[in-house]
Design a protein around this motif. Structure first.
Motif, PDB file in Angstrom:
ATOM      1  N   ARG A  18       0.833  -1.209   0.000  1.00  0.00           N
ATOM      2  CA  ARG A  18       0.000   0.000   0.000  1.00  0.00           C
ATOM      3  C   ARG A  18       0.864   1.255   0.000  1.00  0.00           C
ATOM      4  O   ARG A  18       0.681   2.154  -0.804  1.00  0.00           O
ATOM      5  N   ASP A  21       2.863   1.952  -3.235  1.00  0.00           N
ATOM      6  CA  ASP A  21       2.105   2.236  -4.444  1.00  0.00           C
ATOM      7  C   ASP A  21       2.180   3.732  -4.741  1.00  0.00           C
ATOM      8  O   ASP A  21       1.906   4.555  -3.864  1.00  0.00           O
ATOM      9  N   TRP A  23       0.290   5.744  -6.377  1.00  0.00           N
ATOM     10  CA  TRP A  23      -0.936   6.519  -6.207  1.00  0.00           C
ATOM     11  C   TRP A  23      -1.225   6.765  -4.731  1.00  0.00           C
ATOM     12  O   TRP A  23      -1.661   7.855  -4.351  1.00  0.00           O
ATOM     13  N   SER A  24      -0.976   5.780  -3.878  1.00  0.00           N
ATOM     14  CA  SER A  24      -1.173   5.970  -2.433  1.00  0.00           C
ATOM     15  C   SER A  24      -0.231   7.038  -1.901  1.00  0.00           C
ATOM     16  O   SER A  24      -0.634   7.891  -1.098  1.00  0.00           O
ATOM     17  N   VAL A  27      -1.557  10.403  -3.014  1.00  0.00           N
ATOM     18  CA  VAL A  27      -2.749  10.776  -2.236  1.00  0.00           C
ATOM     19  C   VAL A  27      -2.318  11.273  -0.859  1.00  0.00           C
ATOM     20  O   VAL A  27      -2.785  12.315  -0.387  1.00  0.00           O
ATOM     21  N   VAL A  48      -3.830  10.259 -13.088  1.00  0.00           N
ATOM     22  CA  VAL A  48      -4.551   9.131 -12.494  1.00  0.00           C
ATOM     23  C   VAL A  48      -5.975   9.131 -13.035  1.00  0.00           C
ATOM     24  O   VAL A  48      -6.612  10.181 -13.129  1.00  0.00           O
ATOM     25  N   VAL A  52      -8.928   4.424 -11.018  1.00  0.00           N
ATOM     26  CA  VAL A  52      -7.770   4.066 -10.199  1.00  0.00           C
ATOM     27  C   VAL A  52      -7.744   4.902  -8.922  1.00  0.00           C
ATOM     28  O   VAL A  52      -7.441   4.386  -7.840  1.00  0.00           O
ATOM     29  N   LEU A  53      -8.092   6.179  -9.021  1.00  0.00           N
ATOM     30  CA  LEU A  53      -8.129   7.016  -7.823  1.00  0.00           C
ATOM     31  C   LEU A  53      -9.190   6.508  -6.853  1.00  0.00           C
ATOM     32  O   LEU A  53      -8.937   6.420  -5.650  1.00  0.00           O
ATOM     33  N   GLN A  55     -10.307   3.419  -6.567  1.00  0.00           N
ATOM     34  CA  GLN A  55      -9.800   2.176  -5.981  1.00  0.00           C
ATOM     35  C   GLN A  55      -8.753   2.465  -4.905  1.00  0.00           C
ATOM     36  O   GLN A  55      -8.754   1.835  -3.842  1.00  0.00           O
ATOM     37  N   THR A  56      -7.871   3.423  -5.174  1.00  0.00           N
ATOM     38  CA  THR A  56      -6.822   3.784  -4.215  1.00  0.00           C
ATOM     39  C   THR A  56      -7.429   4.362  -2.953  1.00  0.00           C
ATOM     40  O   THR A  56      -7.048   3.978  -1.834  1.00  0.00           O
ATOM     41  N   ALA A  59      -9.117   1.626  -0.902  1.00  0.00           N
ATOM     42  CA  ALA A  59      -8.129   0.763  -0.244  1.00  0.00           C
ATOM     43  C   ALA A  59      -7.483   1.483   0.938  1.00  0.00           C
ATOM     44  O   ALA A  59      -7.283   0.894   2.005  1.00  0.00           O
ATOM     45  N   MET A  60      -7.178   2.755   0.773  1.00  0.00           N
ATOM     46  CA  MET A  60      -6.569   3.519   1.863  1.00  0.00           C
ATOM     47  C   MET A  60      -7.547   3.722   3.013  1.00  0.00           C
ATOM     48  O   MET A  60      -7.144   3.717   4.177  1.00  0.00           O
TER      49      MET A  60
END
Length: 120
Positions: A18, A21, A23-24, A27, A48, A52-53, A55-56, A59-60
């Motif tokens: 995580r 990644d 993107w994480s 963010v 992004v 995908v944003l 999903q990120t 997940a976060m």
């Protein structure tokens, strides 16, 4: 319980995935100064896709790194903010981002030299 990143069955590896990644990381850096809306995050991060944003962010949120607050307005307004756990990652992530920005030229040069040597 303390994790062991070298144990293939340890959940620590999921956490490393995580925070490793891109993107994480972006963010986390984008939320460092406070809550942001989805479009603000998308515009700040750049490159992004909305999928995908989304999903990120989900997940976060699941990992406890950020919160999602829906305001009862028309149209609905949603803001994302770092949790205390997410804030605890801020300093290490900022240090890594700073290192990357300071050393990008050296890394690009090393890659070019390597690629030239390999293709010769």
């Amino acid at each position: 319980m303390k994790g062991d990143a070298f144990d293939p069955d340890c959940p620590t590896r999921l956490i490393l995935d995580r925070i490793g990644d891109k993107w994480s990381v972006l963010v986390l850096l984008s939320l460092a100064e406070g809550p942001r809306r989805f479009t603000q995050l998308r515009d700040m991060i750049g490159g992004v896709t909305p999928k995908v944003l989304t999903q990120t962010l989900r997940a976060m949120q699941r990992d406890g790194l950020l919160t999602r607050h829906v305001f009862a307005e028309v149209p609905p307004r949603v803001e994302y903010a770092l949790t205390p756990l997410g804030l605890s990652l801020q300093r290490p992530i900022e240090a890594i981002a700073e290192w990357a920005e300071e050393n990008v030229e050296a890394v690009v040069s090393a890659r070019e030299q390597h690629d030239a040597a390999v293709s010769a």
